[in-house]
Design a protein around this motif. Structure first.
Motif, mmCIF file in Angstrom:
data_model
loop_
_atom_site.group_PDB
_atom_site.id
_atom_site.type_symbol
_atom_site.label_atom_id
_atom_site.label_comp_id
_atom_site.label_asym_id
_atom_site.label_seq_id
_atom_site.Cartn_x
_atom_site.Cartn_y
_atom_site.Cartn_z
ATOM 1 N N MET A 199 -0.394 -6.555 2.215
ATOM 2 C CA MET A 199 -0.287 -5.247 1.574
ATOM 3 C C MET A 199 -0.539 -5.419 0.080
ATOM 4 O O MET A 199 -0.374 -6.524 -0.470
ATOM 5 N N HIS A 200 -0.946 -4.345 -0.576
ATOM 6 C CA HIS A 200 -1.237 -4.388 -2.005
ATOM 7 C C HIS A 200 -0.509 -3.265 -2.730
ATOM 8 O O HIS A 200 -0.197 -2.220 -2.147
ATOM 9 N N LEU A 201 -0.252 -3.503 -3.999
ATOM 10 C CA LEU A 201 0.276 -2.476 -4.902
ATOM 11 C C LEU A 201 -0.506 -2.574 -6.199
ATOM 12 O O LEU A 201 -0.474 -3.601 -6.878
ATOM 13 N N ASP A 202 -1.232 -1.511 -6.519
ATOM 14 C CA ASP A 202 -2.086 -1.507 -7.712
ATOM 15 C C ASP A 202 -1.945 -0.148 -8.390
ATOM 16 O O ASP A 202 -2.579 0.832 -7.987
ATOM 17 N N VAL A 203 -1.084 -0.052 -9.398
ATOM 18 C CA VAL A 203 -0.835 1.210 -10.086
ATOM 19 C C VAL A 203 -0.840 0.987 -11.597
ATOM 20 O O VAL A 203 -0.452 -0.076 -12.085
ATOM 21 N N LEU B 174 2.345 1.554 -1.666
ATOM 22 C CA LEU B 174 1.939 0.306 -1.026
ATOM 23 C C LEU B 174 0.804 0.595 -0.051
ATOM 24 O O LEU B 174 0.871 1.543 0.730
ATOM 25 N N THR B 175 -0.226 -0.214 -0.079
ATOM 26 C CA THR B 175 -1.372 -0.015 0.805
ATOM 27 C C THR B 175 -1.512 -1.199 1.749
ATOM 28 O O THR B 175 -1.299 -2.349 1.360
ATOM 29 N N PHE B 176 -1.871 -0.890 2.989
ATOM 30 C CA PHE B 176 -2.012 -1.903 4.032
ATOM 31 C C PHE B 176 -3.488 -2.176 4.281
ATOM 32 O O PHE B 176 -4.299 -1.251 4.368
ATOM 33 N N HIS B 177 -3.831 -3.449 4.399
ATOM 34 C CA HIS B 177 -5.213 -3.844 4.635
ATOM 35 C C HIS B 177 -5.260 -4.690 5.905
ATOM 36 O O HIS B 177 -4.834 -5.848 5.898
ATOM 37 N N ALA B 178 -5.761 -4.096 6.992
ATOM 38 C CA ALA B 178 -5.855 -4.805 8.269
ATOM 39 C C ALA B 178 -7.012 -5.800 8.231
ATOM 40 O O ALA B 178 -8.080 -5.512 7.680
ATOM 41 N N PHE C 181 2.619 -12.091 -4.595
ATOM 42 C CA PHE C 181 1.742 -12.750 -5.571
ATOM 43 C C PHE C 181 1.449 -11.751 -6.688
ATOM 44 O O PHE C 181 0.711 -10.775 -6.482
ATOM 45 N N VAL C 182 2.046 -11.981 -7.837
ATOM 46 C CA VAL C 182 1.946 -11.045 -8.959
ATOM 47 C C VAL C 182 0.710 -11.392 -9.796
ATOM 48 O O VAL C 182 0.641 -12.464 -10.402
ATOM 49 N N HIS C 183 -0.241 -10.484 -9.839
ATOM 50 C CA HIS C 183 -1.440 -10.673 -10.655
ATOM 51 C C HIS C 183 -1.234 -10.119 -12.069
ATOM 52 O O HIS C 183 -1.708 -10.695 -13.046
ATOM 53 N N VAL D 167 1.241 -1.663 -16.172
ATOM 54 C CA VAL D 167 0.473 -1.885 -14.943
ATOM 55 C C VAL D 167 1.260 -2.790 -14.001
ATOM 56 O O VAL D 167 1.960 -3.707 -14.446
ATOM 57 N N ILE D 168 1.139 -2.506 -12.704
ATOM 58 C CA ILE D 168 1.644 -3.423 -11.673
ATOM 59 C C ILE D 168 0.502 -3.680 -10.699
ATOM 60 O O ILE D 168 -0.010 -2.752 -10.070
ATOM 61 N N GLN D 169 0.097 -4.936 -10.584
ATOM 62 C CA GLN D 169 -0.936 -5.343 -9.637
ATOM 63 C C GLN D 169 -0.432 -6.572 -8.896
ATOM 64 O O GLN D 169 -0.184 -7.621 -9.512
ATOM 65 N N LEU D 170 -0.250 -6.430 -7.596
ATOM 66 C CA LEU D 170 0.264 -7.564 -6.829
ATOM 67 C C LEU D 170 -0.181 -7.488 -5.375
ATOM 68 O O LEU D 170 -0.586 -6.438 -4.879
ATOM 69 N N GLU D 171 -0.063 -8.617 -4.712
ATOM 70 C CA GLU D 171 -0.399 -8.742 -3.290
ATOM 71 C C GLU D 171 0.831 -9.239 -2.553
ATOM 72 O O GLU D 171 1.526 -10.147 -3.021
ATOM 73 N N MET D 172 1.108 -8.632 -1.399
ATOM 74 C CA MET D 172 2.302 -8.965 -0.630
ATOM 75 C C MET D 172 1.917 -9.463 0.749
ATOM 76 O O MET D 172 1.062 -8.867 1.409
#
Length: 375
Positions: A154-158, A187-191, A96-98, A222-227
């Motif tokens: 997972m998220h990517l926000d850079v 990439l960051t993981f959110h449990a 999901f590309v924000h 910028v890249i902000q997305l949710e995987m």
């Protein structure tokens, strides 16, 4: 009348597939009832146990090499196909590309992310359930909604910014800017929910290789997305395959039937990979034995098979006239040398055990289906 018992020499001959200059012979397996008159080749569990063996040649975390001896080709190939296509792993399925102001299009970026191998707690992945996607056919079956037991988020926000501390005249973008290169480690993981129990510490979901390059950015981009990662198998998509390679080959068989001596021996050794053929001096006992072929050649070098395991069966030696009738090449039909390279979710030797579990489940399912037909 008692069944005939073939000699060990005959049984060994049947095990060898002949590799000739232009053809391959003795290909079909013949160890089944009715092929050899008077011989009993009915399958028996005790016979299989006595003949089956496993030998490990290499056992690294991400690569293993081992031999399965005493199997039929159909079973060995079943293990290979299961390794590639039927062991479940996690992979990024939905992106999901924000915000994406990089030069990489959204769909290309999503495809790159999906191919990044992930690793995490094996216990947690076994605990997770399958995510039922929306069917292409309108059969009325509702799709699953993301939950802690079927989806990993997972998220990517850079964002790329200028590095004010960069040295004057610096040309390297990685030093001129912050986040000039976006890597898998970003990439960051959110449990969520029970994932905190299964995917904690070293078992957290993370890329196998943190240095996989995802994109290159410049200041202001910028890249902000949710995987969303789901459980899948390689038969659905290659990104779910737990192996980079899973292959096998038959054990080479090299028989020197007539002596190869002197310069011919040196030439013969060069026809094979290094270490397959070695040169040894002809002993006095061999030179004095009538009919050995070494008469009068004491002290000269002779060709000896040292390690056929490393041979690639190139047939090079069969192309030279001086070796005609002196060497016979073959492969052992029931000795399978496997090479398994893991992508990182499972250790390479564990992968084969997972393949055994899958095959056992398939056999149990088939047995139940057969029982239902017989009822």
């Amino acid at each position: 009348m008692a069944p005939l018992v073939p000699s060990q020499e005959e049984l060994q001959r049947r095990r060898i597939i002949g590799i000739n200059a232009e053809t391959v012979t003795n290909i079909p397996s013949t160890d089944f009832p009715g092929h050899w008159p008077g011989e009993s080749h009915s399958w028996a569990l005790d016979k299989f146990k006595n003949g089956f063996n496993v030998e490990f040649h290499r056992n690294d975390p991400y690569e293993a090499s081992f031999s399965l001896i005493g199997l039929d080709a159909a079973v060995a190939n079943a293990f290979r196909r299961i390794l590639m296509a039927e062991i479940p792993t996690l992979a990024i399925e939905y992106v999901f590309v924000h915000n994406n102001t990089s030069v990489i299009q959204d769909e290309v970026l999503a495809q790159r992310l999906g191919l990044i191998p992930l690793k995490g707690s094996v216990e947690g992945i076994n605990w997770m359930q399958w995510f039922r996607k929306e069917s292409e056919e309108d059969d009325g079956t509702p799709a699953d909604t993301p939950s802690d037991f079927n989806t990993v988020v997972m998220h990517l926000d850079v964002e790329c910014t200028i590095n004010a501390d960069a040295e004057p005249g610096e040309q390297d973008p990685r030093k001129l800017y912050h986040n000039a290169h976006v890597y898998a480690k970003d990439l960051t993981f959110h449990a969520v929910g029970r994932q905190e129990e299964y995917f904690a510490g070293d078992g957290a979901i993370q890329p196998v290789n943190p240095d996989i390059l995802i994109a290159k950015l410049r200041p202001g981009q910028v890249i902000q997305l949710e995987m969303h990662c789901i459980k899948g198998i390689g038969a659905d998509h290659a990104k779910f395959s737990p192996v980079a390679t899973a292959s096998y080959r038959l054990l080479p068989d090299i028989k020197i039937e007539r002596p190869i001596i002197g310069e011919d021996a040196k030439k013969f050794a060069k026809c094979f990979p290094k270490g397959v053929i070695t040169l040894e001096p002809v002993t006095s006992a061999e030179a004095s034995r009538p009919g050995s072929g070494y008469e009068g050649h004491a002290g000269e070098l002779k060709a000896v098979v040292r390690d056929a395991f490393n041979d690639t069966v190139s047939r090079e030696c069969l192309r030279h006239e001086e070796f005609q009738g002196k060497v016979k090449l073959g492969r052992v039909r029931d000795h399978f040398i496997f090479n398994v390279e893991s992508t990182g979710q499972f250790e390479s030797d564990v992968l084969f055990l997972e393949a055994v579990k899958v095959l056992k489940l398939k056999c149990a399912r088939w047995k139940r289906g057969l029982s239902d037909l017989m009822a």
